[in-house]
Scaffold this motif. Structure first.
Motif, PDB file in Angstrom:
ATOM      1  N   LEU A  76      43.883  37.883  44.774  1.00  0.00           N
ATOM      2  CA  LEU A  76      44.342  36.916  43.694  1.00  0.00           C
ATOM      3  C   LEU A  76      43.305  35.597  43.278  1.00  0.00           C
ATOM      4  O   LEU A  76      42.970  35.249  42.618  1.00  0.00           O
ATOM      5  CB  LEU A  76      45.547  36.278  44.110  1.00  0.00           C
ATOM      6  CG  LEU A  76      46.954  37.359  43.653  1.00  0.00           C
ATOM      7  CD1 LEU A  76      48.002  36.336  44.303  1.00  0.00           C
ATOM      8  CD2 LEU A  76      47.076  37.572  42.672  1.00  0.00           C
ATOM      9  N   THR A  77      42.275  35.520  44.413  1.00  0.00           N
ATOM     10  CA  THR A  77      41.203  34.601  44.188  1.00  0.00           C
ATOM     11  C   THR A  77      40.256  35.336  43.097  1.00  0.00           C
ATOM     12  O   THR A  77      39.816  34.314  42.468  1.00  0.00           O
ATOM     13  CB  THR A  77      40.461  34.368  45.688  1.00  0.00           C
ATOM     14  OG1 THR A  77      41.408  33.882  46.496  1.00  0.00           O
ATOM     15  CG2 THR A  77      39.520  33.123  45.457  1.00  0.00           C
ATOM     16  N   ASN A  78      40.065  36.315  43.272  1.00  0.00           N
ATOM     17  CA  ASN A  78      39.185  36.990  42.237  1.00  0.00           C
ATOM     18  C   ASN A  78      39.578  36.764  41.016  1.00  0.00           C
ATOM     19  O   ASN A  78      39.157  36.738  39.820  1.00  0.00           O
ATOM     20  CB  ASN A  78      39.033  38.677  42.540  1.00  0.00           C
ATOM     21  CG  ASN A  78      37.844  38.834  43.750  1.00  0.00           C
ATOM     22  OD1 ASN A  78      36.918  38.020  43.761  1.00  0.00           O
ATOM     23  ND2 ASN A  78      38.041  40.086  44.265  1.00  0.00           N
TER      24      ASN A  78
ATOM     25  N   ILE B 290      41.702  34.401  39.864  1.00  0.00           N
ATOM     26  CA  ILE B 290      41.528  32.919  39.706  1.00  0.00           C
ATOM     27  C   ILE B 290      39.936  32.782  39.354  1.00  0.00           C
ATOM     28  O   ILE B 290      39.624  31.928  38.474  1.00  0.00           O
ATOM     29  CB  ILE B 290      41.816  31.953  40.885  1.00  0.00           C
ATOM     30  CG1 ILE B 290      43.354  31.816  40.871  1.00  0.00           C
ATOM     31  CG2 ILE B 290      41.229  30.729  40.812  1.00  0.00           C
ATOM     32  CD1 ILE B 290      43.907  30.921  41.643  1.00  0.00           C
ATOM     33  N   PHE B 291      39.114  33.231  39.992  1.00  0.00           N
ATOM     34  CA  PHE B 291      37.629  32.896  39.811  1.00  0.00           C
ATOM     35  C   PHE B 291      37.202  33.621  38.340  1.00  0.00           C
ATOM     36  O   PHE B 291      36.424  32.891  37.735  1.00  0.00           O
ATOM     37  CB  PHE B 291      36.704  33.724  40.725  1.00  0.00           C
ATOM     38  CG  PHE B 291      36.550  32.851  42.074  1.00  0.00           C
ATOM     39  CD1 PHE B 291      37.450  31.439  42.322  1.00  0.00           C
ATOM     40  CD2 PHE B 291      35.892  33.299  43.270  1.00  0.00           C
ATOM     41  CE1 PHE B 291      37.354  30.753  43.275  1.00  0.00           C
ATOM     42  CE2 PHE B 291      35.727  32.631  44.421  1.00  0.00           C
ATOM     43  CZ  PHE B 291      36.473  31.377  44.395  1.00  0.00           C
ATOM     44  N   GLY B 292      37.667  34.587  38.048  1.00  0.00           N
ATOM     45  CA  GLY B 292      37.587  35.125  36.637  1.00  0.00           C
ATOM     46  C   GLY B 292      38.222  34.243  35.642  1.00  0.00           C
ATOM     47  O   GLY B 292      37.408  34.164  34.483  1.00  0.00           O
ATOM     48  N   GLN B 293      39.068  33.696  35.835  1.00  0.00           N
ATOM     49  CA  GLN B 293      39.929  32.635  34.790  1.00  0.00           C
ATOM     50  C   GLN B 293      38.952  31.368  34.840  1.00  0.00           C
ATOM     51  O   GLN B 293      38.677  30.657  33.829  1.00  0.00           O
ATOM     52  CB  GLN B 293      41.209  32.380  35.085  1.00  0.00           C
ATOM     53  CG  GLN B 293      42.121  33.564  35.111  1.00  0.00           C
ATOM     54  CD  GLN B 293      42.323  33.724  33.605  1.00  0.00           C
ATOM     55  OE1 GLN B 293      42.602  32.991  32.709  1.00  0.00           O
ATOM     56  NE2 GLN B 293      42.466  35.006  33.009  1.00  0.00           N
ATOM     57  N   LEU B 294      38.501  30.960  36.098  1.00  0.00           N
ATOM     58  CA  LEU B 294      38.008  29.701  36.231  1.00  0.00           C
ATOM     59  C   LEU B 294      36.399  29.611  35.667  1.00  0.00           C
ATOM     60  O   LEU B 294      36.037  28.708  35.186  1.00  0.00           O
ATOM     61  CB  LEU B 294      38.023  29.241  37.857  1.00  0.00           C
ATOM     62  CG  LEU B 294      37.522  27.918  38.195  1.00  0.00           C
ATOM     63  CD1 LEU B 294      38.520  26.681  37.427  1.00  0.00           C
ATOM     64  CD2 LEU B 294      37.806  27.649  39.565  1.00  0.00           C
ATOM     65  N   TYR B 295      35.625  30.934  36.105  1.00  0.00           N
ATOM     66  CA  TYR B 295      34.260  30.735  35.888  1.00  0.00           C
ATOM     67  C   TYR B 295      33.848  31.705  34.726  1.00  0.00           C
ATOM     68  O   TYR B 295      32.817  31.693  34.369  1.00  0.00           O
ATOM     69  CB  TYR B 295      33.657  30.995  37.117  1.00  0.00           C
ATOM     70  CG  TYR B 295      33.725  30.125  38.474  1.00  0.00           C
ATOM     71  CD1 TYR B 295      33.260  28.936  38.317  1.00  0.00           C
ATOM     72  CD2 TYR B 295      34.492  30.590  39.490  1.00  0.00           C
ATOM     73  CE1 TYR B 295      33.660  27.823  39.203  1.00  0.00           C
ATOM     74  CE2 TYR B 295      34.754  29.519  40.536  1.00  0.00           C
ATOM     75  CZ  TYR B 295      34.340  28.437  40.221  1.00  0.00           C
ATOM     76  OH  TYR B 295      34.655  27.541  41.421  1.00  0.00           O
ATOM     77  N   GLY B 296      34.695  32.521  34.272  1.00  0.00           N
ATOM     78  CA  GLY B 296      34.610  33.500  33.269  1.00  0.00           C
ATOM     79  C   GLY B 296      33.325  34.469  33.683  1.00  0.00           C
ATOM     80  O   GLY B 296      33.452  34.910  34.598  1.00  0.00           O
ATOM     81  N   LYS B 297      32.352  34.487  32.614  1.00  0.00           N
ATOM     82  CA  LYS B 297      31.455  35.700  32.632  1.00  0.00           C
ATOM     83  C   LYS B 297      30.636  35.222  33.683  1.00  0.00           C
ATOM     84  O   LYS B 297      29.705  36.060  34.455  1.00  0.00           O
ATOM     85  CB  LYS B 297      30.698  35.543  31.454  1.00  0.00           C
ATOM     86  CG  LYS B 297      31.429  36.587  30.317  1.00  0.00           C
ATOM     87  CD  LYS B 297      30.966  36.682  29.031  1.00  0.00           C
ATOM     88  CE  LYS B 297      31.806  37.465  27.867  1.00  0.00           C
ATOM     89  NZ  LYS B 297      30.803  37.578  26.683  1.00  0.00           N
TER      90      LYS B 297
END
Length: 510
Positions: free
Chosen positions: A72-74, A76-83
């Motif tokens: 789930l951290t992956n 979140i990181f996808g949402q938080l840091y985008g590309k």
């Protein structure tokens, strides 16, 4: 034999020399202190087996959480840091735990054979705690995103060393403790305190994330606050279990059978080559399927749920929780039938589930995507079969196939080869999905199921439910028959725990 600390008062001395009687109080004080320490160790040993089993379960809950927390951290990181959070970064952070785990399994496996199970367990626990603290506080110099990722990588790698060390040290000590107190129930007990709690890590991670997510404001939550809080809370289980582990002593099997100068490697390999092929090969195939499906399951579900934004994370976490819940009963069923069905047959049953469910999902993949709950249920059933068979039995068979002097080392090697399979599976998952199609990730799982059945049938023993001391006797006889004349048994204070019992037994035979 006279005790060197007990000085005779009948020895003559010169008048100008210090009297031996003057030395008596000091020698007697040392003797009293030594007796008190041995008595303390005996009192601890009376309850050590039960605490060792419980602590192994509590410790592996932490390991299961760390194995699954990045899923789930992956997201979140996808949402938080985008590309900026590329697939290469995601793989780097995820594989850091795996690489650290391999190092821990091999190195701490050898440590717990030479220096004792307790030494290996304590090193593992301290590594996990230090790694979690580094990850929780991860930042890059001057706000560097690449620096942040490398800080995460180092922290996850250190955590992995501790997680890897838990496999040979915690699991080996649990098997030996269960053998002492409940030998006939060793298999079920071992499964309940190892694979069950490891599998519960998926559920634990999802519940923890959902609770923190809701407490932080739900769909309005600050993602950075959420993931750091989750990692910060995850340091508590290993800290709590450390209090119990500081008081444990090594098992009687280890105290009697340890080869602390190191067993002869070539003779060990010659004696156990067949079992090593079985445990290493089956573990490689199991982790090749299970690990990437665990790491990327959140990403897979996130891609097929029909929502966006913050709601996407919540929905993914809920489906991930469902997936983990469906996979859990396999552990319980396996624990119930492992003694009746046998270790090898149960593992074959689990790999057969990979074949059946993997082909079913793979061939009907496009249709299943239209009904996300149905897809998640079948996905969970495939993982449940994995838990039922190889997930339950690999650790158990790796603990039971090998004698006490080499149990930690060979268990660690077997588990490490499994993690090599996990790295291979993680690295090949994306290329398979991108070049052949997502359905082929499940068809490949079915192929691994067939190979797993063959490896298990030909190389995993079916006679693994006996007393572990019998395996120790066979190994010791083999070593002596081949010219090895080394010593067995521990040195130091723990060697005195069984001294009076041995003397009593000796007198009874006179």
């Amino acid at each position: 034999m006279n005790d060197p600390l007990r000085l005779s008062s009948s020895v003559d001395t010169d008048k100008g020399s210090p009297s031996l009687d003057d030395a008596k109080p000091t020698a007697q004080a040392v003797q009293v202190d030594g007796d008190k320490e041995v008595e303390r160790l005996r009192n601890v040993e009376k309850h050590s087996s039960k605490w060792t089993i419980l602590a192994a379960g509590a410790g592996l809950i932490s390991d299961g959480l760390q194995n699954n927390i990045m899923t789930l951290t992956n997201v979140i990181f996808g949402q938080l840091y985008g590309k900026a959070y590329t697939s290469a970064y995601s793989t780097q952070v995820s594989n850091a735990l795996t690489v650290g785990t391999i190092l821990g399994q091999i190195s701490i496996g050898m440590v717990c054979d030479i220096y004792g199970r307790k030494a290996g367990i304590l090193i593992s626990t301290f590594s996990i705690v230090a790694g979690i603290i580094i990850v929780t506080a991860a930042h890059g110099a001057h706000g560097s995103f690449a620096g942040f990722i490398w800080c995460m990588t180092v922290g996850r790698g250190l955590t992995g060393i501790g997680v890897g060390g838990e496999y040979p040290s915690g699991s080996a000590s649990a098997a030996e403790a269960a053998n002492e107190k409940m030998q006939k129930s060793r298999g079920p007990i071992f499964i309940l305190v190892t694979n069950l709690v490891l599998s519960f890590g998926t559920i634990f991670a999802c519940i923890l994330y959902l609770i923190v997510y809701s407490a932080a404001g739900g769909d309005d939550a600050n993602y950075s606050t959420v993931w750091r809080t989750v990692f910060g809370i995850s340091v508590l289980p290993p800290l709590v279990v450390l209090l119990f582990r500081l008081r444990m002593v090594n098992s009687k099997l280890y105290r009697d059978g340890a080869i602390q100068r190191g067993p002869p490697l070539l003779l060990t390999l010659k004696f156990y080559w067949r079992s090593l092929i079985g445990t290493c090969g089956a573990w490689f195939l199991y982790d090749f399927v299970t690990f990437p499906n665990g790491v990327f399951s959140g990403t897979i579900i996130a891609q097929i749920v029909k929502v966006t934004g913050h709601e996407k994370f919540r929905k993914t976490a809920e489906y991930q929780l469902l997936l983990g819940t469906i996979a859990l009963p396999g552990c319980l069923v396996g624990a119930l039938i492992v003694n009746r069905l046998g270790r090898r047959n149960l593992m074959i049953l689990g790999f057969t589930g990979y074949l059946v469910i993997g082909l079913s999902v793979g061939l009907a993949y496009d249709k299943l995507l239209k009904t996300v709950p149905a897809f998640v249920v079948l996905y969970g059933l495939m993982q449940s079969f994995g838990n039922l068979g190889p997930g339950n039995v690999l650790g158990l068979s790796s603990a039971e196939s090998y004698a006490t002097p080499v149990r930690g080392t060979l268990y660690g090697i077997s588990a490490a080869i499994g993690k090599v399979g996990a790295v291979a599976g993680t690295q090949s998952f994306t290329p398979i999905r991108d070049n052949l199609g997502a359905k082929w990730t499940f068809i490949v799982a079915a192929i691994c199921g067939v190979l797993g059945v063959l490896v298990t049938y030909f190389f995993i023993r079916q006679d693994l439910d006996g007393d572990l001391s019998d395996e120790d006797a066979k190994f010791a006889a083999y070593l002596k028959a081949n010219g090895w004349d080394g010593a067995m048994g521990v040195q130091g204070k723990e060697a005195l725990i069984d001294r009076e019992e041995a003397v009593t037994v000796g007198k009874a035979h006179e």
